[in-house]
Motif scaffolding. Structure first.
Motif, PDB file in Angstrom:
ATOM      1  N   CYS A  34      34.811   3.130   8.416  1.00 30.48           N
ATOM      2  CA  CYS A  34      35.456   3.315   9.718  1.00 30.48           C
ATOM      3  C   CYS A  34      34.413   3.605  10.797  1.00 30.48           C
ATOM      4  CB  CYS A  34      36.457   4.470   9.664  1.00 30.48           C
ATOM      5  SG  CYS A  34      38.062   3.987   9.036  1.00 30.48           S
ATOM      6  N   GLU A  35      34.738   3.196  12.002  1.00 30.49           N
ATOM      7  CA  GLU A  35      33.833   3.483  13.124  1.00 30.49           C
ATOM      8  C   GLU A  35      33.662   4.980  13.287  1.00 30.49           C
ATOM      9  OE1 GLU A  35      33.529   2.590  17.941  1.00 30.49           O
ATOM     10  OE2 GLU A  35      34.997   1.550  16.691  1.00 30.49           O
ATOM     11  N   GLN A  36      34.739   5.709  13.072  1.00 24.38           N
ATOM     12  CA  GLN A  36      34.691   7.168  13.095  1.00 24.38           C
ATOM     13  C   GLN A  36      35.191   7.691  11.749  1.00 24.38           C
ATOM     14  OE1 GLN A  36      37.132   9.009  16.058  1.00 24.38           O
ATOM     15  NE2 GLN A  36      36.191  11.013  15.849  1.00 24.38           N
ATOM     16  N   LEU A  37      34.446   8.614  11.155  1.00 22.85           N
ATOM     17  CA  LEU A  37      34.814   9.160   9.857  1.00 22.85           C
ATOM     18  C   LEU A  37      36.247   9.700   9.882  1.00 22.85           C
ATOM     19  CD1 LEU A  37      34.191  10.326   6.994  1.00 22.85           C
ATOM     20  CD2 LEU A  37      33.321  12.364   8.165  1.00 22.85           C
ATOM     21  N   VAL A  38      37.020   9.321   8.861  1.00 18.82           N
ATOM     22  CA  VAL A  38      38.388   9.830   8.731  1.00 18.82           C
ATOM     23  C   VAL A  38      38.480  10.617   7.429  1.00 18.82           C
ATOM     24  CG1 VAL A  38      40.832   9.252   8.516  1.00 18.82           C
ATOM     25  CG2 VAL A  38      39.359   7.902  10.015  1.00 18.82           C
ATOM     26  N   ILE A  39      38.818  11.887   7.531  1.00 18.41           N
ATOM     27  CA  ILE A  39      39.059  12.731   6.367  1.00 18.41           C
ATOM     28  C   ILE A  39      40.557  12.813   6.155  1.00 18.41           C
ATOM     29  CG2 ILE A  39      38.746  15.022   5.365  1.00 18.41           C
ATOM     30  CD1 ILE A  39      36.315  15.350   7.195  1.00 18.41           C
ATOM     31  N   HIS A  40      41.009  12.493   4.962  1.00 19.10           N
ATOM     32  CA  HIS A  40      42.457  12.409   4.733  1.00 19.10           C
ATOM     33  C   HIS A  40      43.106  13.782   4.771  1.00 19.10           C
ATOM     34  CE1 HIS A  40      46.331  11.717   2.862  1.00 19.10           C
ATOM     35  NE2 HIS A  40      46.145  10.414   3.032  1.00 19.10           N
ATOM     36  N   CYS A  41      42.552  14.742   4.054  1.00 22.16           N
ATOM     37  CA  CYS A  41      43.005  16.140   4.021  1.00 22.16           C
ATOM     38  C   CYS A  41      44.226  16.394   3.139  1.00 22.16           C
ATOM     39  CB  CYS A  41      43.322  16.679   5.422  1.00 22.16           C
ATOM     40  SG  CYS A  41      41.909  16.772   6.515  1.00 22.16           S
ATOM     41  N   ASP A  42      44.972  15.362   2.740  1.00 24.46           N
ATOM     42  CA  ASP A  42      46.189  15.629   1.969  1.00 24.46           C
ATOM     43  C   ASP A  42      46.485  14.485   1.002  1.00 24.46           C
ATOM     44  OD1 ASP A  42      48.309  17.251   1.222  1.00 24.46           O
ATOM     45  OD2 ASP A  42      49.692  16.382   2.674  1.00 24.46           O
ATOM     46  N   LEU A  43      45.491  14.096   0.215  1.00 20.51           N
ATOM     47  CA  LEU A  43      45.673  13.010  -0.741  1.00 20.51           C
ATOM     48  C   LEU A  43      46.444  13.527  -1.958  1.00 20.51           C
ATOM     49  CD1 LEU A  43      44.942  10.040  -1.293  1.00 20.51           C
ATOM     50  CD2 LEU A  43      42.910  10.858  -2.486  1.00 20.51           C
ATOM     51  N   LYS A  44      47.559  12.873  -2.264  1.00 23.48           N
ATOM     52  CA  LYS A  44      48.422  13.267  -3.378  1.00 23.48           C
ATOM     53  C   LYS A  44      49.346  12.092  -3.697  1.00 23.48           C
ATOM     54  CE  LYS A  44      51.541  15.513  -0.062  1.00 23.48           C
ATOM     55  NZ  LYS A  44      52.181  16.786   0.326  1.00 23.48           N
ATOM     56  N   PRO A  45      50.054  12.124  -4.845  1.00 30.90           N
ATOM     57  CA  PRO A  45      50.881  10.968  -5.236  1.00 30.90           C
ATOM     58  C   PRO A  45      51.953  10.588  -4.225  1.00 30.90           C
ATOM     59  CG  PRO A  45      50.540  12.404  -7.114  1.00 30.90           C
ATOM     60  CD  PRO A  45      49.972  13.123  -5.926  1.00 30.90           C
ATOM     61  N   SER A  46      52.541  11.546  -3.524  1.00 27.24           N
ATOM     62  CA  SER A  46      53.589  11.211  -2.564  1.00 27.24           C
ATOM     63  C   SER A  46      53.040  10.498  -1.343  1.00 27.24           C
ATOM     64  CB  SER A  46      54.347  12.471  -2.138  1.00 27.24           C
ATOM     65  OG  SER A  46      53.473  13.399  -1.533  1.00 27.24           O
ATOM     66  N   ASN A  47      51.714  10.545  -1.157  1.00 27.89           N
ATOM     67  CA  ASN A  47      51.084   9.839  -0.046  1.00 27.89           C
ATOM     68  C   ASN A  47      50.424   8.536  -0.495  1.00 27.89           C
ATOM     69  OD1 ASN A  47      51.802  11.539   2.046  1.00 27.89           O
ATOM     70  ND2 ASN A  47      50.012  12.854   1.806  1.00 27.89           N
ATOM     71  N   VAL A  48      50.735   8.095  -1.701  1.00 24.77           N
ATOM     72  CA  VAL A  48      50.296   6.788  -2.194  1.00 24.77           C
ATOM     73  C   VAL A  48      51.555   5.944  -2.382  1.00 24.77           C
ATOM     74  CG1 VAL A  48      49.134   5.525  -4.029  1.00 24.77           C
ATOM     75  CG2 VAL A  48      48.277   7.765  -3.328  1.00 24.77           C
ATOM     76  N   LEU A  49      51.709   4.898  -1.570  1.00 25.57           N
ATOM     77  CA  LEU A  49      52.913   4.081  -1.579  1.00 25.57           C
ATOM     78  C   LEU A  49      52.627   2.717  -2.194  1.00 25.57           C
ATOM     79  CD1 LEU A  49      54.234   4.924   2.009  1.00 25.57           C
ATOM     80  CD2 LEU A  49      54.605   6.158  -0.127  1.00 25.57           C
ATOM     81  N   LEU A  50      53.644   2.129  -2.802  1.00 23.31           N
ATOM     82  CA  LEU A  50      53.484   0.879  -3.548  1.00 23.31           C
ATOM     83  C   LEU A  50      54.335  -0.222  -2.928  1.00 23.31           C
ATOM     84  CD1 LEU A  50      53.767   2.479  -7.103  1.00 23.31           C
ATOM     85  CD2 LEU A  50      51.679   1.913  -5.868  1.00 23.31           C
ATOM     86  N   ASP A  51      53.703  -1.372  -2.673  1.00 24.34           N
ATOM     87  CA  ASP A  51      54.429  -2.474  -2.051  1.00 24.34           C
ATOM     88  C   ASP A  51      55.135  -3.334  -3.102  1.00 24.34           C
ATOM     89  OD1 ASP A  51      52.522  -4.095  -3.216  1.00 24.34           O
ATOM     90  OD2 ASP A  51      51.424  -4.491  -1.356  1.00 24.34           O
ATOM     91  N   ASP A  52      55.651  -4.488  -2.677  1.00 22.87           N
ATOM     92  CA  ASP A  52      56.416  -5.357  -3.581  1.00 22.87           C
ATOM     93  C   ASP A  52      55.599  -5.786  -4.794  1.00 22.87           C
ATOM     94  OD1 ASP A  52      58.098  -5.057  -1.502  1.00 22.87           O
ATOM     95  OD2 ASP A  52      58.453  -7.176  -1.139  1.00 22.87           O
ATOM     96  N   ASP A  53      54.273  -5.931  -4.621  1.00 22.35           N
ATOM     97  CA  ASP A  53      53.400  -6.389  -5.704  1.00 22.35           C
ATOM     98  C   ASP A  53      52.735  -5.229  -6.438  1.00 22.35           C
ATOM     99  OD1 ASP A  53      53.917  -9.103  -5.079  1.00 22.35           O
ATOM    100  OD2 ASP A  53      52.478  -8.976  -3.427  1.00 22.35           O
ATOM    101  N   MET A  90      37.378  14.181  -2.134  1.00 24.45           N
ATOM    102  CA  MET A  90      36.993  13.749  -3.472  1.00 24.45           C
ATOM    103  C   MET A  90      37.623  14.642  -4.539  1.00 24.45           C
ATOM    104  SD  MET A  90      35.504  11.071  -2.805  1.00 24.45           S
ATOM    105  CE  MET A  90      35.291  10.663  -4.537  1.00 24.45           C
ATOM    106  N   TYR A  91      37.772  15.933  -4.237  1.00 26.61           N
ATOM    107  CA  TYR A  91      38.463  16.829  -5.172  1.00 26.61           C
ATOM    108  C   TYR A  91      39.912  16.369  -5.360  1.00 26.61           C
ATOM    109  CZ  TYR A  91      40.507  21.042  -7.205  1.00 26.61           C
ATOM    110  OH  TYR A  91      41.183  21.914  -8.023  1.00 26.61           O
ATOM    111  N   SER A  92      40.583  16.098  -4.225  1.00 26.69           N
ATOM    112  CA  SER A  92      41.975  15.647  -4.302  1.00 26.69           C
ATOM    113  C   SER A  92      42.074  14.339  -5.081  1.00 26.69           C
ATOM    114  CB  SER A  92      42.546  15.461  -2.890  1.00 26.69           C
ATOM    115  OG  SER A  92      42.466  16.653  -2.143  1.00 26.69           O
ATOM    116  N   PHE A  93      41.097  13.443  -4.878  1.00 21.97           N
ATOM    117  CA  PHE A  93      41.090  12.169  -5.602  1.00 21.97           C
ATOM    118  C   PHE A  93      40.919  12.403  -7.102  1.00 21.97           C
ATOM    119  CE2 PHE A  93      38.608   8.633  -7.430  1.00 21.97           C
ATOM    120  CZ  PHE A  93      39.523   7.599  -7.235  1.00 21.97           C
ATOM    121  N   GLY A  94      40.042  13.339  -7.477  1.00 20.54           N
ATOM    122  CA  GLY A  94      39.844  13.652  -8.892  1.00 20.54           C
ATOM    123  C   GLY A  94      41.113  14.183  -9.538  1.00 20.54           C
TER     124      GLY A  94
END
Length: 620
Positions: free
Chosen positions: A432-451, A504-508
């Motif tokens: 990204c042009e400017q660093l973006v820190i998510h701050c709240d990575l968790k399963p409810s914030n991962v969405l799945l499309d038709d595929d 990265m902790y949240s991702f782990g």
């Protein structure tokens, strides 16, 4: 009495064998603790209790057996640290094997006292800390196996003192730094395995390194050079060797660069001042950077924000399914939970910034709404692409769905989701042009499309909400929103600033949840236990015990039912171990010990190839 079907505890009457010199009970079904009276059998020179189901700790008084030459406690369920007394047995010359247990703590520096030992094996335990340099004092060592632990630090150069060393395995640890050049001077070394660590730098080319069949170093993605058969990337140009001769030139270069940057910053500052004076204010009607929708449109498209259209709740607000005529499709509307009023300008600026962030694994921001509702209260909302297959939370924990049949994810889909989320984080952190820190990575914030392609949502929302409250930056300890319990790193709870290490902790933790099917807030995690430790105690030998029972495909499930995870398809097993390893390193308590997203994506690419090969290759 070895290799029978003996069961039960080692009888206490054995303590009467005061003159016994050799005792072999390996390969039975003995359980319970190793009895303390073993230390009273001082005439023993040969003792094997391996391949049983003994537990507890190693009795310290084993150090009383000062005639022991051969000691094997491997392949049991022994816990605790290795007692220092064991290294005081100067007679140990043949073998000390403590492998395939659950021993913890460090490998004590007292290991150097075993100066006459031929074979030392502490592999496949939970040992940590640095490999002690004193191991170089074990000058008679021929076989040294330290693999499958959590050793960190660098490879000791003192290994070069082991002139008779033939076999060295330090794979599957957390070692970093270069491979010491002195290892190529061990003329007797015939096998070296340093795979799956975090080693970097140039690989030597002499000694054992001259034969690609004698060395293994996969899973170290910062290694370079070496012989061509290793297929490693070339190393970059080395630094100037004679730094002193180049010192004046270096000073001149630094002064030139600093001067250039200063002049450039002045020019840019003048440019932006002039541009700001020419641009209309944010409050003017000329702002057309973002097509906005009205509160009326959103109210109508969601049936008055009715509960039947509610598809999600989070710390930032509620999400509704809606239909907008302007978008001509189904959308997701996130109504922000406003704690403070105002900051309309910052909200528009942040929305525009979010709209420019585009990646195949990020949920696309379509438009926004900044208005008042029918009660005259301030209203702010974002409109996203709608994801038909819902959130990862719903798929990992299907009990929250009223679906028939139950929704589950096989191993292949879960791996793809991990890869998709890592790709999204790589974009946010590095591209990204400017660093973006998510701050709240968790399963409810991962969405799945038709595929079933994963899309990360709520990125940048923490910055957006802080802008509504009038705060211009999120990199401050005063921001209240710092993630969700269980997924937020421990340093956030102590007031630390949000960071990419926190992501990265949240991702782990997310990886471990995907693989185990257990939430980090599961009620079984009490009294200091957590998801990271739950996985660590079973890694890498007993991963079958922690895998989500819904996870595996039919081929892998049949292998697991055979009773031992080593029956898994080899490449798939290796992939699973590697995935768990990444999840464990990323969720380390110390931010400095976590992997960065660049290294994660590199490793995942390699694992993905091995994983696909494991499933696509027909089994005979």
């Amino acid at each position: 009495m070895e290799d029978n079907h003996l069961e039960g505890m080692i009888p206490s009457t054995f303590k009467n064998f005061q003159r016994i010199q050799k005792l072999r009970l390996e390969g039975n079904r003995l359980f319970g603790d190793i009895p303390a009276f073993i230390g009273d059998l001082t005439q023993l020179y040969f003792l094997r209790l391996d391949r049983n189901i003994l537990e507890g700790s190693i009795p310290p008084n084993i150090g009383n057996c000062q005639k022991l030459q051969y000691l094997d406690f491997s392949q049991n369920n022994l816990r605790g640290s290795i007692p220092l007394d064991i290294f005081s047995i100067s007679s140990l010359t043949n073998l000390l094997d403590l492998s395939r247990n659950k021993l913890s703590g460090s490998l004590p520096k007292e290991v150097g006292m075993l100066k006459n030992i031929d074979w030392l094996d502490v592999s496949e335990n939970h040992l940590c800390g640095e490999i002690p340099g004193t191991i170089g004092e074990c000058i008679s060592l021929e076989y040294l196996r330290l693999q499958g632990n959590s050793f960190n630090g660098t490879i000791p150069s003192s290994f070069a003192s082991l002139k008779g060393l033939q076999y060295l395995d330090i794979s599957r640890n957390q070692l970093y730094g270069p491979i010491p050049d002195v290892l190529q001077n061990i003329s007797s070394l015939e096998h070296l395995n340093v795979s799956f660590n975090m080693l970097e730098g140039e690989v030597p080319t002499n000694g054992v390194f001259r034969n690609a069949t004698q060395v293994a170093m996969i899973g170290n993605y910062k290694l370079c050079g070496g012989i061509s058969q290793l297929h490693l990337p070339p190393c970059s140009v080395k630094r100037w060797k004679h730094t002193k001769n180049h010192f004046p030139r270096l000073i001149a270069v630094i002064v030139g660069v600093v001067s250039f940057l200063f002049i450039l910053s002045v020019i840019i500052a003048i440019y932006w001042v002039r541009k700001r004076n020419q641009n209309p204010s944010f409050d003017s009607p000329a702002i057309h950077q973002l097509d906005k929708v009205s509160y009326h449109d959103l109210h109508q498209g969601t049936d008055g924000f009715s509960d039947r259209n509610l598809i999600g709740l989070g710390s930032f607000g509620s999400v509704y399914r809606g239909n907008l005529v302007s978008e001509d499709n189904v959308v997701a509307v996130k109504v922000l939970n406003l704690q403070k009023k105002g900051a309309h300008k910052n909200f528009i600026v942040e929305c525009n910034a979010l709209k420019t962030i585009r990646h195949r694994n990020l949920v696309q921001v379509l438009t926004c709404c900044s208005s008042t509702d029918y009660k005259g209260q301030e209203f702010k909302a974002l409109v996203f692409d709608y994801m038909k297959n819902g959130s990862l939370e719903q798929w990992l924990h299907p009990e929250i769905l009223n679906a028939e049949p139950p929704t589950t994810l096989d191993l292949g889909k879960r791996f793809n989701i991990i890869f998709d989320v890592a790709s999204a984080l790589h974009y946010l952190h590095q591209e990204c042009e400017q660093l973006v820190i998510h701050c709240d990575l968790k399963p409810s914030n991962v969405l799945l499309d038709d595929d079933m392609v994963a899309h990360v949502s709520d990125f940048g929302i923490a910055r957006l909400v802080s802008s509504i409250g009038g705060t211009s930056h999120i990199n401050t300890s005063t921001i209240g929103i710092k993630g969700t319990v269980g997924y937020a790193p421990p340093e956030y709870g102590m007031g630390s600033e949000v960071s990419i290490c926190g992501d990265m902790y949240s991702f782990g933790i997310l990886m471990l949840e995907i693989l185990t099917g257990r939430r980090p807030t599961d009620e079984v995690f009490q009294d200091g236990q957590n998801l990271h430790n739950f996985v660590a105690t079973s890694f890498p030998d007993n991963i079958k015990e922690i895998l989500d029972p819904h996870l595996v495909t039919r081929d892998v499930e049949v292998a697991i039912e055979n009773g031992n995870h080593t029956n898994l398809i080899p490449r798939v097993e290796e992939s699973l171990v590697s995935l768990f390893r990444i999840g464990l390193i990323c969720s380390m308590e110390s931010p400095k010990e976590r992997m960065n997203i660049m290294d994660v994506t590199k490793e995942l690419n390699t694992i993905r190839k091995a994983f696909l090969a494991g499933f696509c290759t027909p089994c005979n």
